[in-house]
Enzyme design. Structure first.
Site, mmCIF file in Angstrom:
data_model
loop_
_atom_site.group_PDB
_atom_site.id
_atom_site.type_symbol
_atom_site.label_atom_id
_atom_site.label_comp_id
_atom_site.label_asym_id
_atom_site.label_seq_id
_atom_site.Cartn_x
_atom_site.Cartn_y
_atom_site.Cartn_z
ATOM 1 N N ASP A 192 -7.597 -7.212 4.918
ATOM 2 C CA ASP A 192 -6.894 -8.179 4.063
ATOM 3 C C ASP A 192 -6.411 -9.398 4.851
ATOM 4 O OD1 ASP A 192 -7.306 -6.516 1.915
ATOM 5 O OD2 ASP A 192 -5.327 -5.588 2.019
ATOM 6 N N ARG A 205 -4.303 -13.845 -1.508
ATOM 7 C CA ARG A 205 -4.439 -13.969 -0.045
ATOM 8 C C ARG A 205 -5.081 -15.313 0.342
ATOM 9 N NH1 ARG A 205 -1.870 -9.779 1.539
ATOM 10 N NH2 ARG A 205 -2.152 -7.811 0.443
ATOM 11 N N SER A 249 -13.162 2.851 3.270
ATOM 12 C CA SER A 249 -12.249 2.324 2.253
ATOM 13 C C SER A 249 -11.143 3.326 1.996
ATOM 14 C CB SER A 249 -13.014 2.049 0.951
ATOM 15 O OG SER A 249 -12.121 2.039 -0.134
ATOM 16 N N SER A 305 0.844 -1.209 0.000
ATOM 17 C CA SER A 305 0.000 0.000 0.000
ATOM 18 C C SER A 305 0.873 1.251 0.000
ATOM 19 C CB SER A 305 -0.872 0.039 1.258
ATOM 20 O OG SER A 305 -1.940 -0.834 1.130
ATOM 21 N N GLY A 324 -6.573 -3.200 -7.313
ATOM 22 C CA GLY A 324 -7.622 -2.219 -7.019
ATOM 23 C C GLY A 324 -7.028 -0.895 -6.575
HETATM 24 C C1 S3P Z 1 -5.825 -0.794 0.164
HETATM 25 C C2 S3P Z 1 -7.025 -0.661 0.792
HETATM 26 C C3 S3P Z 1 -7.940 -1.784 1.077
HETATM 27 C C4 S3P Z 1 -7.227 -3.126 0.961
HETATM 28 C C5 S3P Z 1 -6.377 -3.197 -0.265
HETATM 29 C C6 S3P Z 1 -5.312 -2.112 -0.247
HETATM 30 C C7 S3P Z 1 -5.009 0.410 -0.087
HETATM 31 O O1 S3P Z 1 -8.996 -1.768 0.153
HETATM 32 O O2 S3P Z 1 -8.155 -4.177 0.973
HETATM 33 O O3 S3P Z 1 -5.753 -4.455 -0.385
HETATM 34 O O4 S3P Z 1 -3.813 0.274 -0.390
HETATM 35 O O5 S3P Z 1 -5.559 1.504 0.010
HETATM 36 P P1 S3P Z 1 -10.321 -0.854 0.393
HETATM 37 O O6 S3P Z 1 -9.905 0.543 0.386
HETATM 38 O O7 S3P Z 1 -11.220 -1.183 -0.752
HETATM 39 O O8 S3P Z 1 -10.870 -1.306 1.706
#
Ligand code: S3P
Length: 442
Positions: free
Chosen positions: A328, A401, A166, A22, A93
């Site tokens: 996660d 995961r 989120s 992240s 994502g």
């Molecule tokens: C993340 C936020 C989380 C997490 C993802 C990484 C990030 O998702 O599940 O693996 O780096 O901001 P959400 O923001 O959809 O909860």
């Protein structure tokens, strides 16, 4: 590709975990849109991270990989070039959603797409607020998912009350807020990971965060609504970033050492930012023996070495504001719960359904195969600890995961386990099986 995993007699040793994914995504993104050269050390090398690098290279950013560091030659807030091709976020994502926030503020159009899994995940959650700010983002297939066509507009500040906690939604809006003509705020039901806010602050943005809760304890207290407010910004400035070990990757090894008898494992330099360290809190609630050593802090991110020893685990309740801080880690927590004494309830975790797979379904299917007593619910699951799992053929469903969580389950199970499509660990942790082998005595 498939991996065969045998039960372990003990887990022993000392390991380093690759840098936090992240934080890495954000380092590349902010490095690209700041002035100067951002110098990143302890970087993870995985498919998701490469996707982010690739997108910025397509927009004219030079990223130089040396053996011990990555240099990002930033071009400033308005220095990105129109890409000549689709920006491919792969399975990530975070890449797709955060990048959308940045692209909403550019003066060129672009298209973001990803793999089959990413292109089936909900993007309406960022399309709505970014379009409210003045961008024009369309889901090309009209299904609320990527591929997305992004046409920029003049961005205005908004006050957005996010229905979900989120970090990806929050970050997309805050990054677009850099380009807006007024202040932008995002309120979330409870605080999600705050790496974007911390890093924006370090890069020179004017950003403040406010907790609505009366509880001001700095420790693991992340309860209650939270708001981040950003002001439009002239420029950001390059930074030196040392990335802490990824707690989401460390979680598998912590679980292995807790579950396998006669184990003792030292994991060095793990990031323990309270908005990410809910896994440690849940472990503590389950009775885990984990000692935090050499705690320190760099660029507002907290670190510690973790000394983990085999523990008798008890069931627990994982809910509410704890969920975004360990979202996660729920697959590995479900594995731990099935080997614990008593009942574990996971609730308020509807977000599990929109991850790389629907993880309520994929955890349930695989735990059942190993003989666990699990009941899926609308927003989580209930697991009656049975203290024993049996080796089985596990479908990773191409979710990194799920593959890693069940490789750890296999260490603590009886008999042989086969993890199908195990190569999907490359998404976040290509060295996972090597490191696991290094510390496992079978
Ligand atoms: C993340 C936020 C989380 C997490 C993802 C990484 C990030 O998702 O599940 O693996 O780096 O901001 P959400 O923001 O959809 O909860």
């Amino acid at each position: 590709m498939q991996k065969i995993v045998h039960p372990a007699r003990k887990i022993k040793g000392e390991i380093q975990i690759p840098g936090d994914k992240s934080i890495f995504h954000r380092s590349i993104m902010l490095g690209s849109i700041s002035l100067g050269t951002t110098d990143i050390t302890h970087f993870p090398e995985c498919a998701d991270c490469q996707a982010t690098i690739g997108c910025f290279q397509k927009m004219g950013i030079a990223v130089e990989k040396r053996s011990d560091r990555i240099l990002v030659y930033g071009k400033g807030l308005r220095g990105l070039k129109a890409p000549s091709d689709v920006l491919n976020a792969g399975n990530s994502g975070t890449t797709a959603r955060l990048l959308s926030g940045i692209l909403a503020g550019q003066n060129f159009s672009s298209v973001i797409s990803g793999d089959k899994s990413l292109n089936s995940r909900p993007m309406e959650r960022i399309i709505k607020p970014l379009n409210q700010m003045g961008a024009d983002i369309q889901s090309i297939n009209g299904n609320g998912c990527a591929p997305l066509n992004l046409t920029p507009g003049t961005l205005h500040g908004i006050c957005y009350d996010s229905p979900v906690a989120s970090a990806q939604v929050k970050s997309a809006i805050l990054l677009a807020g850099l380009y807006a003509d007024g202040e932008t705020s995002v309120t979330e039901p409870s605080l999600s990971r705050n790496h974007t806010e911390l890093m924006l602050h370090n890069f020179g943005a004017s950003i403040i965060t406010m907790k609505h809760s009366a509880d001001k304890k700095p420790s693991l207290s992340v309860t209650g609504k939270a708001t981040a407010v950003i002001k439009p910004c002239g420029e950001l400035f390059a930074q030196k970033i040392q990335i802490p070990g990824d707690i989401s990757s460390a979680a598998y090894f912590i679980a292995a050492a807790l579950l396998v008898p006669n184990s003792e494992l030292l994991i060095k330099n793990v990031g323990i930012n309270p908005t990410r360290a809910g896994f440690l809190k849940a472990c503590q609630n389950m009775g885990a023996n984990i000692n935090l050593l050499n705690e320190s802090s760099k660029a507002e991110e907290n670190y510690a070495d973790l000394l983990v020893k085999t523990s008798e685990l008890n069931g627990t309740v994982i809910e509410g504001s704890l969920i975004p801080t360990l979202i996660d880690e729920l697959p590995i927590l479900a594995v731990m719960a099935s080997l614990a004494e008593g009942t574990t309830v996971i609730k308020d975790a509807d977000e599990l359904k929109v991850k790389e797979t629907n993880r309520i379904d994929t955890i349930t299917a695989n735990l059942k195969k190993m003989g666990a007593n699990i009941t899926p619910t609308e927003d989580g699951m209930i697991i009656e600890g049975c203290g024993h799992l049996t080796g089985a053929t596990i479908n990773s469903f191409l979710d990194h995961r799920i593959a890693m969580a069940f490789a750890v389950a296999a260490l603590a199970a009886s008999g042989e386990t086969i993890i199908k499509d195990s190569q999907c660990v490359d998404v976040s942790y290509p060295e996972f099986f090597e490191t696991l082998e290094l510390i496992t005595n079978t």
